[in-house]
Scaffold this motif. Sequence first.
Motif, mmCIF file in Angstrom:
data_model
loop_
_atom_site.group_PDB
_atom_site.id
_atom_site.type_symbol
_atom_site.label_atom_id
_atom_site.label_comp_id
_atom_site.label_asym_id
_atom_site.label_seq_id
_atom_site.Cartn_x
_atom_site.Cartn_y
_atom_site.Cartn_z
ATOM 1 N N ASP A 1 58.178 45.927 45.762
ATOM 2 C CA ASP A 1 57.521 47.140 45.255
ATOM 3 C C ASP A 1 58.790 47.868 44.734
ATOM 4 O OD1 ASP A 1 55.244 47.915 47.125
ATOM 5 O OD2 ASP A 1 57.186 48.476 48.474
ATOM 6 N N LEU A 2 57.737 47.760 43.281
ATOM 7 C CA LEU A 2 58.833 48.441 41.660
ATOM 8 C C LEU A 2 58.141 50.055 42.267
ATOM 9 C CD1 LEU A 2 57.253 45.758 39.106
ATOM 10 C CD2 LEU A 2 59.592 45.888 40.848
ATOM 11 N N VAL A 3 59.249 51.268 41.693
ATOM 12 C CA VAL A 3 59.334 52.453 41.190
ATOM 13 C C VAL A 3 60.132 52.245 40.363
ATOM 14 C CG1 VAL A 3 59.920 54.316 41.779
ATOM 15 C CG2 VAL A 3 59.661 52.173 44.127
ATOM 16 N N ILE A 4 59.147 53.276 39.122
ATOM 17 C CA ILE A 4 60.069 53.497 37.396
ATOM 18 C C ILE A 4 59.764 54.555 37.703
ATOM 19 C CG2 ILE A 4 58.966 53.469 35.257
ATOM 20 C CD1 ILE A 4 57.524 50.069 36.629
ATOM 21 N N THR A 5 60.711 55.258 36.942
ATOM 22 C CA THR A 5 61.050 56.713 36.463
ATOM 23 C C THR A 5 61.932 56.923 35.144
ATOM 24 O OG1 THR A 5 63.237 57.145 37.637
ATOM 25 C CG2 THR A 5 62.258 57.621 39.161
ATOM 26 N N ASP A 6 61.675 57.942 34.699
ATOM 27 C CA ASP A 6 62.086 58.066 33.423
ATOM 28 C C ASP A 6 63.229 57.025 32.958
ATOM 29 O OD1 ASP A 6 59.761 59.786 32.841
ATOM 30 O OD2 ASP A 6 61.194 61.306 33.032
ATOM 31 N N ASN A 7 63.930 56.613 33.591
ATOM 32 C CA ASN A 7 65.417 56.027 33.724
ATOM 33 C C ASN A 7 65.775 55.006 34.125
ATOM 34 O OD1 ASN A 7 66.869 57.773 34.812
ATOM 35 N ND2 ASN A 7 68.066 59.232 34.064
ATOM 36 N N GLN A 8 65.185 55.173 36.121
ATOM 37 C CA GLN A 8 65.444 54.123 36.578
ATOM 38 C C GLN A 8 64.381 53.578 36.982
ATOM 39 O OE1 GLN A 8 68.614 53.089 38.248
ATOM 40 N NE2 GLN A 8 69.904 54.797 37.434
ATOM 41 N N ILE A 9 64.338 51.963 37.221
ATOM 42 C CA ILE A 9 63.881 51.367 37.616
ATOM 43 C C ILE A 9 64.776 50.649 39.181
ATOM 44 C CG2 ILE A 9 64.441 49.056 36.748
ATOM 45 C CD1 ILE A 9 61.601 48.400 37.418
ATOM 46 N N LEU A 10 63.011 51.250 40.398
ATOM 47 C CA LEU A 10 63.622 50.463 41.666
ATOM 48 C C LEU A 10 62.859 49.375 41.837
ATOM 49 C CD1 LEU A 10 65.148 50.626 44.713
ATOM 50 C CD2 LEU A 10 63.526 52.649 44.674
ATOM 51 N N VAL A 11 63.320 48.435 42.696
ATOM 52 C CA VAL A 11 62.570 47.114 42.996
ATOM 53 C C VAL A 11 63.264 46.816 44.494
ATOM 54 C CG1 VAL A 11 62.065 44.818 42.998
ATOM 55 C CG2 VAL A 11 62.877 45.797 40.774
ATOM 56 N N LYS A 12 61.862 46.744 45.229
ATOM 57 C CA LYS A 12 62.468 46.996 46.916
ATOM 58 C C LYS A 12 61.822 45.402 47.195
ATOM 59 C CE LYS A 12 61.144 50.455 49.014
ATOM 60 N NZ LYS A 12 60.825 52.105 49.434
ATOM 61 N N VAL A 13 62.546 44.320 47.775
ATOM 62 C CA VAL A 13 61.858 42.997 48.267
ATOM 63 C C VAL A 13 62.946 43.168 49.707
ATOM 64 C CG1 VAL A 13 63.781 42.277 46.599
ATOM 65 C CG2 VAL A 13 62.282 40.325 48.171
ATOM 66 N N SER A 14 61.877 43.077 50.663
ATOM 67 C CA SER A 14 62.488 43.076 52.283
ATOM 68 C C SER A 14 63.418 44.168 52.231
ATOM 69 C CB SER A 14 62.807 41.611 52.667
ATOM 70 O OG SER A 14 64.122 40.930 51.605
ATOM 71 N N TYR A 15 65.197 43.397 53.138
ATOM 72 C CA TYR A 15 66.219 44.745 52.702
ATOM 73 C C TYR A 15 67.187 44.924 51.520
ATOM 74 C CZ TYR A 15 64.786 43.944 57.996
ATOM 75 O OH TYR A 15 64.081 44.397 59.693
ATOM 76 N N VAL A 16 66.273 44.444 50.509
ATOM 77 C CA VAL A 16 67.417 44.426 49.609
ATOM 78 C C VAL A 16 66.788 45.625 48.730
ATOM 79 C CG1 VAL A 16 68.397 43.569 47.259
ATOM 80 C CG2 VAL A 16 68.453 42.569 49.258
ATOM 81 N N LEU A 17 67.308 46.585 47.903
ATOM 82 C CA LEU A 17 66.889 48.193 46.971
ATOM 83 C C LEU A 17 68.109 47.650 45.561
ATOM 84 C CD1 LEU A 17 67.932 51.194 48.795
ATOM 85 C CD2 LEU A 17 65.192 49.330 48.520
ATOM 86 N N PHE A 18 66.549 47.029 44.186
ATOM 87 C CA PHE A 18 67.870 46.380 43.471
ATOM 88 C C PHE A 18 67.432 47.622 42.102
ATOM 89 C CE2 PHE A 18 67.630 45.153 38.686
ATOM 90 C CZ PHE A 18 68.532 43.932 39.251
ATOM 91 N N TYR A 19 68.556 48.299 42.051
ATOM 92 C CA TYR A 19 68.386 49.236 40.848
ATOM 93 C C TYR A 19 68.611 49.089 39.471
ATOM 94 C CZ TYR A 19 68.441 52.866 45.124
ATOM 95 O OH TYR A 19 68.245 53.459 46.250
ATOM 96 N N SER A 20 68.227 49.369 38.061
ATOM 97 C CA SER A 20 68.460 49.528 36.856
ATOM 98 C C SER A 20 68.146 50.398 36.054
ATOM 99 C CB SER A 20 67.787 48.034 36.814
ATOM 100 O OG SER A 20 68.383 47.839 35.383
ATOM 101 N N ARG A 21 68.823 50.659 34.903
ATOM 102 C CA ARG A 21 69.127 51.184 33.863
ATOM 103 C C ARG A 21 67.904 51.020 33.635
ATOM 104 N NH1 ARG A 21 71.907 51.287 28.836
ATOM 105 N NH2 ARG A 21 72.515 49.789 28.772
ATOM 106 N N ILE A 22 66.512 51.933 32.700
ATOM 107 C CA ILE A 22 66.213 51.702 32.071
ATOM 108 C C ILE A 22 66.546 52.196 29.845
ATOM 109 C CG2 ILE A 22 63.847 52.696 30.958
ATOM 110 C CD1 ILE A 22 63.335 52.777 33.467
ATOM 111 N N LEU A 23 66.233 50.949 29.281
ATOM 112 C CA LEU A 23 67.023 51.800 27.871
ATOM 113 C C LEU A 23 65.822 52.805 27.634
ATOM 114 C CD1 LEU A 23 67.688 48.302 26.348
ATOM 115 C CD2 LEU A 23 69.420 49.270 27.076
ATOM 116 N N ASP A 24 66.710 53.852 26.492
ATOM 117 C CA ASP A 24 66.737 54.936 25.608
ATOM 118 C C ASP A 24 65.660 54.397 24.764
ATOM 119 O OD1 ASP A 24 66.579 56.678 27.903
ATOM 120 O OD2 ASP A 24 69.350 56.853 27.261
#
Length: 380
Positions: free
Chosen positions: A224-247
């Motif tokens: 699952d990919l969840v995208i906001t204005d300044n962050q992306i969250l990737v959910k894969v099984s039991y792992v959550l991966f967050y990254s900032r989004i470049l301005d």
Amino acid sequence: MEFTIQRDQLTNAINTVSKAVSSRTTIPILTGIKIVAHEDGVTLTASDSDVSIEQYIPMESGDHQWIENITPGSIVLPSRFFGEIVRKLPGEQVTISVNDRFVTTISSGRSEFNLNGMNAEDYPRLPQIEEDKVLSLPADLLKTMIRQTVFAVATTETRPILTGVMWNLSEGILSFVATDSHRLTTRKATVESTSELSFDNIIIPGKSLIELSKILPDDDQLVDLVITDNQILVKVSYVLFYSRILDGTYPDTSRIIPQNMKTEIILSTKEFLGAIERASLLARDGKNNVVRLFTRPDGVVELSSNTPEVGKVTEEVVPSSVDGEDVKISFNAKYMIDALRAVDSGEIRVEFTGAMSPFIIRPTEHDWILHLILPVRTNQ
């Protein structure tokens, strides 16, 4: 806090989250891994401010009992020592207990370590992301799309926006674009999404995507990919991966793609790649790693490289077809090699519009990928 856990499960979780631990941070607590024991499992978290990774280990999964005797609590342990200790412990189970002064005892078999921890209350909180826009796609597709684009991002901070890959979703077509201003690569894919789900100009740092691809599985399980204005969250099984989004706004790259080609050459990808790799052997130490290509009247494509202080190499490739004007062009061999390795097609179509105009590489088997490379101006 106290619990006993299967060492393999703990090692895997440490390996996953430690990809986000920064070695060059001015915030000491970010050199550590945060461990939180809940009544039903244990969560490990690491972050370098740009990327955060969280992995949950459930108390049990299926027939397996991963964790026993949990007393809830939390601690931050120095990543470097914690990971090395756990990997080298002798037993199959590890018991971790923390006293009220944050001293952590790690024991397994006849081995026992005492490690000074830090207060987990001081660890930065992960972003709270509203999950109203969720895109689900197969893990192997996301991993492939990253592999086929991330190599073309800029590696210098001259234009920070180009150090990321631009994502766009419109009418069920997900597209990735990367450029360092000398080359461009685009990758598109059809994904299942609702008609109202779309996003544009989402620029994710190339470094984040490289780390994400390392934790994505090679199968088609949905992430699952969840995208906001300044962050992306990737959910894969039991792992959550967050990254900032470049301005910033990514440049409009569609304008630099030539529309009128003068020459088209169709070649075996493997044969062409091998020839360029050999032709570049003598040019690697040169300033631009330049290889020259020209078409001969007999239909053969000739590649050459000349480094005066080293030597000269000539390669011949017989294409499947050549249509249009004669071609004589020079290019950076590394850019061509990167593109050919990412193309995933037995044959490629190379389209030229002139000696000093960008040329395009496309697979013949599908139209999901496009690579554009700017030629190099030479004196010869």
